[in-house]
Every structure is written in C-alpha cells, then in structure tokens.
Design an enzyme around this catalytic site. Sequence first.
Site, short mmCIF file in Angstrom:
data_model
loop_
_atom_site.label_atom_id
_atom_site.label_comp_id
_atom_site.label_asym_id
_atom_site.label_seq_id
_atom_site.Cartn_x
_atom_site.Cartn_y
_atom_site.Cartn_z
N TRP A 130 15.88 -37.68 -18.74
CA TRP A 130 14.93 -36.93 -17.95
C TRP A 130 13.55 -37.55 -18.17
CZ3 TRP A 130 16.79 -33.80 -14.42
CH2 TRP A 130 18.02 -33.16 -14.65
N GLU A 135 0.82 -1.21 0.00
CA GLU A 135 0.00 0.00 0.00
C GLU A 135 0.86 1.26 0.00
OE1 GLU A 135 -2.04 -2.87 2.98
OE2 GLU A 135 -0.08 -2.63 2.03
N GLY A 145 13.57 -38.84 -3.04
CA GLY A 145 13.21 -40.05 -3.75
C GLY A 145 12.03 -40.74 -3.11
#
Length: 372
Positions: free
Chosen positions: A174, A52, A301
């Site tokens: 990947w 603000e 994992g």
Amino acid sequence: MTDLQFMARALELAARGKGYTSPNPCVGAVVVKDGQIIGQGFHVKAGGPHAEVVAIDDVASNAPGKLKNATIYVTLEPCNHFGKTPPCTHKILNAGIGRVVVACKDPNPVAGGGIEFLREKGLEVVCGLMEQEALTLIEDFVWNVQNKKLPFVTLKCAATLDGYIATRTGDSQWITSETSRKFGHELRHVNDAILIGSGTLHADNPSLTARIEGRQTRDPARIILDSRLTIREDAKVVIQQSNAPTIVVTGPNCDPGKILRLKERGVQILECRISENLLDLNDLMIKLRNLSVTSLLIEGGGHVAASALAAGIVNKVCYFLAPKIMGGNDGIPVFNGPGPEKIKEVFELARVTTRQFGSDILVTGYIEAQNS
C-alpha cells in the site's frame, strides 16, 4: 454557549446524514431556549422529515411547552414550499419559535423564500453564520442546482512524493497508510457513485464498496469505464452482494452475448459516445445525471485521472501524498497522458486545505475553472 457553538452543533448533526440524503442536501437543526439545547435533529434520508421538523418534534416530546420564543439554528434556509413534506417555515411558525438562525440560503429557487416568509411573519431571522462551512457540506447539492443537475465530481489520488501510484510491475499495496485508506472509504460512503477504468479493474479486481468499521455505510454505485467490454464475468463488482448497482460504460458494437449475460447478473450496461478513441466523459456526465447520480468519486488509474481533468469534469481534488519515494522514473504516474506546454495552462487548485492522516498528507482543493 454562543450562536457559533450552536450552529457548529447543527453542522455536526447535518454531517451525519451525508451519504443518505441524496438528491437532497444534508441539513441539521438545533432548538435552544435560555442558552440550553432543548431539541435537535437532522435530515436522515430523502423523503423523510426535514431537520427542522425532527428538532421541533424532539422538543415537543421531551420538553413540551418550551418552544414558545425559542431559537432554532438550521444549516440551510427552511423550505417554503409543499413537496414530499409540508413547508418547514409553517412548522417553525406554528411552533411559536421567535428567532431563526440560518447558515446559508437555499440555492434552489423552488424551495427558497423561507427567510423572507418568516421575516414577514414577524420572526427575527439571522442568516450567514458559518455560511462557508455549510455550503461546503452541501457543495454537491449546490453544484447540481446551479449546473442542471450534473454530478459533482471528486478526483481522489494517492501517490508517492515523486508522483507514482504503483511500481513498474503494477504493485501499489500500500502506498498510503491505513488511516488514509479509511478516509477513502468515507469518501465512497458520501458519494452516489464511484468510477474506475478497466485497467484498475483488471489489475486490482476491487470491490468498490464502502467499509468503515463500527458504522453502517452505503455503497456507491460502481461505474466501470470499459469501452470494449473486457470485464471478467466473475469480477467482484459483478458477483458480490450489494444494494448498489454496477454500471459498465461501453462503446458501440460490443459482444451482445456478453452484454446479455452481464445483464442477467444484474449489471447495467451504459453505452457512451466515443471521442478520439476514448469514452466521452462529458457525454457520460449527462447520462449519469439522467440516472440521478448527483456526486461522483473517481478512483481510477493514471489514464482515467488525466482524462477526467482534460475533459473538464472535475470539481474537487483529494490528493494523498505518502512520505515515500520510488526513486526511479519507471513507475506508474498519478496522471498518464500528454500535459500542457506552458505553466499558465496547468490546472490550478483554489481554496486549498491540508490534513494529516498518520504520516500522509491530504491536499484538498477545487479546480479553479469549475468554481470561479
């Protein structure tokens, strides 16, 4: 433009501060006069001016004299207390603003009361516009306030359609697309800390930094679960240059000489309680709270992911599904550990959304027990 459009702009501005304002929430503000935006801003960093103040000062410098009877749109209830900065309610009042539109109330009772104060002073205050969007943007802050500052935990997973994160040899690069991995770095940037287990550390030797091309980012603190202190002293998380700390979480009775050497390299050692031969993740959450970690991303994992769910510490799940099929039953599963005996005992996600990244699908949801 409409109230909805102006608030959407304020939310867009607020999001720019995500990752920099912790432990404060990210907030955006827009000042409007005669249907035109005349000032805007967002909370840039903790300790800095609130949204603000930035927006009002923006008007004062670029459109002096236009603040009187203007409307300010702000994503979070203006604060009404003296902290590191003066109350935003006073700034709004002194500026001569006539109308305030707020997305959501402040869950922090210390900072709240701004709406009532402004109404008492004769200002028109509207509250609740795009409330859910605003609350989602600051969900970690809301959780911290309501749960004694415990970290808000996001579990990130990435798997094939048949539920594997790597082949039987451990190869995982990947599974997901480049666009998915880029978003993964966004998640790192907006969280205070990232957590993996020693298995992921030894298999991948990751940097655990936030890297987004063309943007300045903030690295999360790197937290490694390593009960027996097996971390290599030349691991990337030990030797790389970063402003964020590396914290290795261990059990008792680890090699004092290795602890000393790691500390000399700047690594923090955090000893945690052991429960059923595993590090107690609930004990860890309390210790992370004491280290001012308000948001935590888990990228571990299968064992770490399963343990986090079992411990009940996960608030949010970000699950990437790649359109790939391992086609066997000998890969490494996304969750590795004993599951429930009955379907009624499974973890159920609420407020589920989906989003596409290239050919991948991101499923996002909240653990119902944590968000009921």
